[in-house]
Design a protein around this motif. Structure first.
Motif, PDB file in Angstrom:
ATOM      1  N   VAL A 100      -8.210  -5.631  -6.247  1.00 32.92           N
ATOM      2  CA  VAL A 100      -7.104  -6.418  -6.796  1.00 32.92           C
ATOM      3  C   VAL A 100      -7.657  -7.399  -7.813  1.00 32.92           C
ATOM      4  O   VAL A 100      -8.573  -8.179  -7.528  1.00 32.92           O
ATOM      5  CB  VAL A 100      -6.367  -7.171  -5.668  1.00 32.92           C
ATOM      6  CG1 VAL A 100      -5.301  -8.101  -6.245  1.00 32.92           C
ATOM      7  CG2 VAL A 100      -5.742  -6.187  -4.687  1.00 32.92           C
ATOM      8  N   LEU A 101      -7.093  -7.383  -9.019  1.00 31.66           N
ATOM      9  CA  LEU A 101      -7.544  -8.286 -10.089  1.00 31.66           C
ATOM     10  C   LEU A 101      -6.679  -9.524 -10.183  1.00 31.66           C
ATOM     11  O   LEU A 101      -7.174 -10.616 -10.492  1.00 31.66           O
ATOM     12  CB  LEU A 101      -7.538  -7.535 -11.426  1.00 31.66           C
ATOM     13  CG  LEU A 101      -8.408  -6.276 -11.482  1.00 31.66           C
ATOM     14  CD1 LEU A 101      -8.226  -5.567 -12.821  1.00 31.66           C
ATOM     15  CD2 LEU A 101      -9.877  -6.631 -11.251  1.00 31.66           C
ATOM     16  N   SER A 102      -5.394  -9.368  -9.935  1.00 28.82           N
ATOM     17  CA  SER A 102      -4.472 -10.507  -9.939  1.00 28.82           C
ATOM     18  C   SER A 102      -3.217 -10.101  -9.191  1.00 28.82           C
ATOM     19  O   SER A 102      -2.945  -8.908  -8.995  1.00 28.82           O
ATOM     20  CB  SER A 102      -4.123 -10.945 -11.368  1.00 28.82           C
ATOM     21  OG  SER A 102      -3.442  -9.912 -12.055  1.00 28.82           O
ATOM     22  N   VAL A 108       1.099  -6.583  -8.075  1.00 33.47           N
ATOM     23  CA  VAL A 108      -0.348  -6.587  -7.850  1.00 33.47           C
ATOM     24  C   VAL A 108      -0.996  -5.771  -8.957  1.00 33.47           C
ATOM     25  O   VAL A 108      -0.603  -4.621  -9.200  1.00 33.47           O
ATOM     26  CB  VAL A 108      -0.696  -5.949  -6.479  1.00 33.47           C
ATOM     27  CG1 VAL A 108      -2.208  -5.890  -6.296  1.00 33.47           C
ATOM     28  CG2 VAL A 108      -0.066  -6.723  -5.342  1.00 33.47           C
ATOM     29  N   LYS A 109      -1.976  -6.373  -9.634  1.00 34.43           N
ATOM     30  CA  LYS A 109      -2.725  -5.637 -10.654  1.00 34.43           C
ATOM     31  C   LYS A 109      -4.059  -5.202 -10.058  1.00 34.43           C
ATOM     32  O   LYS A 109      -4.796  -6.006  -9.494  1.00 34.43           O
ATOM     33  CB  LYS A 109      -2.979  -6.499 -11.892  1.00 34.43           C
ATOM     34  CG  LYS A 109      -3.772  -5.760 -12.986  1.00 34.43           C
ATOM     35  CD  LYS A 109      -4.177  -6.689 -14.117  1.00 34.43           C
ATOM     36  CE  LYS A 109      -2.977  -7.108 -14.950  1.00 34.43           C
ATOM     37  NZ  LYS A 109      -3.398  -7.884 -16.149  1.00 34.43           N
ATOM     38  N   ARG A 110      -4.378  -3.904 -10.196  1.00 35.57           N
ATOM     39  CA  ARG A 110      -5.607  -3.349  -9.631  1.00 35.57           C
ATOM     40  C   ARG A 110      -6.403  -2.627 -10.709  1.00 35.57           C
ATOM     41  O   ARG A 110      -5.841  -2.127 -11.693  1.00 35.57           O
ATOM     42  CB  ARG A 110      -5.304  -2.371  -8.491  1.00 35.57           C
ATOM     43  CG  ARG A 110      -4.427  -2.932  -7.373  1.00 35.57           C
ATOM     44  CD  ARG A 110      -4.388  -1.995  -6.200  1.00 35.57           C
ATOM     45  NE  ARG A 110      -5.651  -2.028  -5.484  1.00 35.57           N
ATOM     46  CZ  ARG A 110      -5.797  -2.544  -4.249  1.00 35.57           C
ATOM     47  NH1 ARG A 110      -4.759  -3.048  -3.609  1.00 35.57           N
ATOM     48  NH2 ARG A 110      -6.983  -2.538  -3.674  1.00 35.57           N
ATOM     49  N   LYS A 111      -7.710  -2.537 -10.475  1.00 37.75           N
ATOM     50  CA  LYS A 111      -8.588  -1.785 -11.365  1.00 37.75           C
ATOM     51  C   LYS A 111      -8.383  -0.295 -11.136  1.00 37.75           C
ATOM     52  O   LYS A 111      -8.241   0.164  -9.995  1.00 37.75           O
ATOM     53  CB  LYS A 111     -10.045  -2.146 -11.071  1.00 37.75           C
ATOM     54  CG  LYS A 111     -11.056  -1.476 -11.981  1.00 37.75           C
ATOM     55  CD  LYS A 111     -10.931  -1.977 -13.409  1.00 37.75           C
ATOM     56  CE  LYS A 111     -11.981  -1.306 -14.314  1.00 37.75           C
ATOM     57  NZ  LYS A 111     -11.757  -1.689 -15.744  1.00 37.75           N
ATOM     58  N   LEU A 112      -8.350   0.493 -12.214  1.00 37.29           N
ATOM     59  CA  LEU A 112      -8.311   1.947 -12.102  1.00 37.29           C
ATOM     60  C   LEU A 112      -9.732   2.477 -11.982  1.00 37.29           C
ATOM     61  O   LEU A 112     -10.600   2.130 -12.789  1.00 37.29           O
ATOM     62  CB  LEU A 112      -7.644   2.559 -13.333  1.00 37.29           C
ATOM     63  CG  LEU A 112      -6.115   2.541 -13.385  1.00 37.29           C
ATOM     64  CD1 LEU A 112      -5.628   2.894 -14.784  1.00 37.29           C
ATOM     65  CD2 LEU A 112      -5.530   3.509 -12.363  1.00 37.29           C
ATOM     66  N   LEU A 113      -9.981   3.299 -10.999  1.00 38.98           N
ATOM     67  CA  LEU A 113     -11.286   3.935 -10.838  1.00 38.98           C
ATOM     68  C   LEU A 113     -11.266   5.390 -11.304  1.00 38.98           C
ATOM     69  O   LEU A 113     -12.313   6.032 -11.359  1.00 38.98           O
ATOM     70  CB  LEU A 113     -11.739   3.851  -9.376  1.00 38.98           C
ATOM     71  CG  LEU A 113     -11.915   2.427  -8.834  1.00 38.98           C
ATOM     72  CD1 LEU A 113     -12.400   2.457  -7.395  1.00 38.98           C
ATOM     73  CD2 LEU A 113     -12.876   1.619  -9.704  1.00 38.98           C
TER      74      LEU A 113
END
Length: 399
Positions: A100-102, A108-113
């Motif tokens: 979770v980035l923010s 909820v903003k998350r990083k894409l892997l």
């Protein structure tokens, strides 16, 4: 002319007519209420045993392909720390998610892997997942596709060989999912020299369909896994560990209690398991605000032959037989339970009760926050370490 002594028919008093009318209305209302209760209960019972498709449980609010981030509507799952997956539609059908980035109250903003290109188009509706790996190739471990012969037909499986082949683990997925759910656990066992067999079972969408096409909540599915134990023994396995996820835990427990291969079963590992279906069904009914009378009727319908044509189970499901807390004295194999007290779908109450009933056989690692079958995602180090430590205690860590 009226005969002597006869009396003219007198109209009923107004209040009597009113009482009759009220009774008629009440009778019709009661019949309607009972009909609605019966109908609702049958629908609920049928939902429990009917294999379901994955349903959207979040929405994609924004996709930033330059920054490789994705913003989702906030839910108790999408806000969890850790690594997860997201089932999508559009130019991708599945993407992996990082930390979770923010976050705010609604998103909820998350990083894409998983790399998502600038031309990607994803539909808003999506399903959050704990799978992380959705294909066996992603593990970068040697594997072969196999077919396990069972009474319903050949059940597809993945075989990941490791070590000298003496010790195997058979992975059993949960309700409404497929064997890909179990891939997270394969590297832990592989590193210890334990061969992994990741199996399917009747009506899961990959294995053959039974006559009814419905789940028996572990009451028949264990036979397909029993066939997998036989397969493992024919391939040289001397010790077999069975790991069940969610309903797969119920299946593993029934296998432990009923298998003719009991002498080869060395132990069970249960991740977020169903130990007593009544506890689970009552919890889910309360969560969905189903009237208590309706949930009781639905549970009763599952257990009775008369209702099976309506529930489409093909026969009564014996929830007493599936209540392993009540049958704890019959257990004979060591068990490790991994369960979150914040599961949100399969409450951990019955898991705790099983530990209390058989502390000589059952150990439990209690997590918090992690939610249902997402313990690996939430705390991979602790999850993996708990399994490694238990296997070492049981002398099952490979040769």
């Amino acid at each position: 002319m009226r005969a002597a002594g006869s009396r003219a028919a007198r109209p009923a008093p107004a209040y009597a007519l009113g009482v009759r009318a009220a009774l008629t209305v009440l009778s019709l209302g009661l019949a309607a209420a009972l009909g609605a209760l019966a109908t609702g209960s049958v629908v609920m019972a049928r939902r429990v045993v009917t294999p379901s498709r994955r349903q959207p449980d979040t929405r994609i609010l924004a996709l930033d392909t330059a920054a490789q981030t994705i913003t989702l509507s906030r839910t108790p799952d999408t806000e969890l720390p850790g690594r997860y997956g997201l089932f999508t539609t559009g130019t991708s059908d599945y993407v992996k998610l990082g930390s979770v980035l923010s976050e705010d109250a609604t998103s909820v903003k998350r990083k894409l892997l998983t790399h998502v290109g600038p031309d990607a188009r994803l539909e808003p509706d999506a399903a959050f997942s704990g799978w992380y790996f959705d294909h066996p190739e992603q593990l970068h471990l040697p594997f072969t596709p196999e077919l396990i012969g069972s009474t319903v037909g050949p059940c597809p499986a993945w075989l990941f060989p490791a070590g000298d082949g003496d010790t195997w683990v058979i992975q059993v997925h949960g309700r409404g999912t497929t064997r890909a759910e179990c891939l997270r656990a394969v590297p832990v066992f592989h590193a210890l020299g334990i061969t992994s067999l990741v199996v399917s079972y009747r009506n899961d969408g990959e294995a053959p369909r039974s006559r009814t096409g419905t789940y028996a909540l572990g009451d028949t599915e264990w036979r397909d896994v029993d066939a997998a134990v036989g397969f493992a023994r024919r391939r040289g396995a001397r010790r077999v560990i069975v790991m069940g996820w969610s309903m797969g835990g119920a299946i593993a427990l029934q296998l432990s209690l009923n298998s003719a291969h009991g002498d080869a079963i060395a132990g069970l590992i249960l991740e977020s398991p169903v130990v007593d279906w009544r506890v689970v069904l009552q919890f889910q009914a309360r969560a969905e605000r189903v009237p208590a009378a309706m949930s009781r009727f639905a549970i009763g319908a599952l257990q009775n032959e008369w209702a099976s044509p309506l529930t489409r189970t093909g026969g009564a499901i014996d929830l007493d037989r599936l209540d392993v807390v009540a049958r704890a004295a019959e257990l004979r194999h060591p068990i490790l339970i991994l369960h979150s007290d914040d599961d949100g779908f399969v409450p951990s109450d019955a898991s705790h009760s099983l530990v209390a009933a058989r502390p000589d056989l059952v150990q439990m690692q209690v997590f918090e926050v992690a939610r249902h079958t997402k313990l690996w995602n939430y705390d991979q180090e602790r999850w993996s370490g708990s399994i490694r430590s238990w296997l070492a205690e049981q002398g099952l860590a490979g040769d």
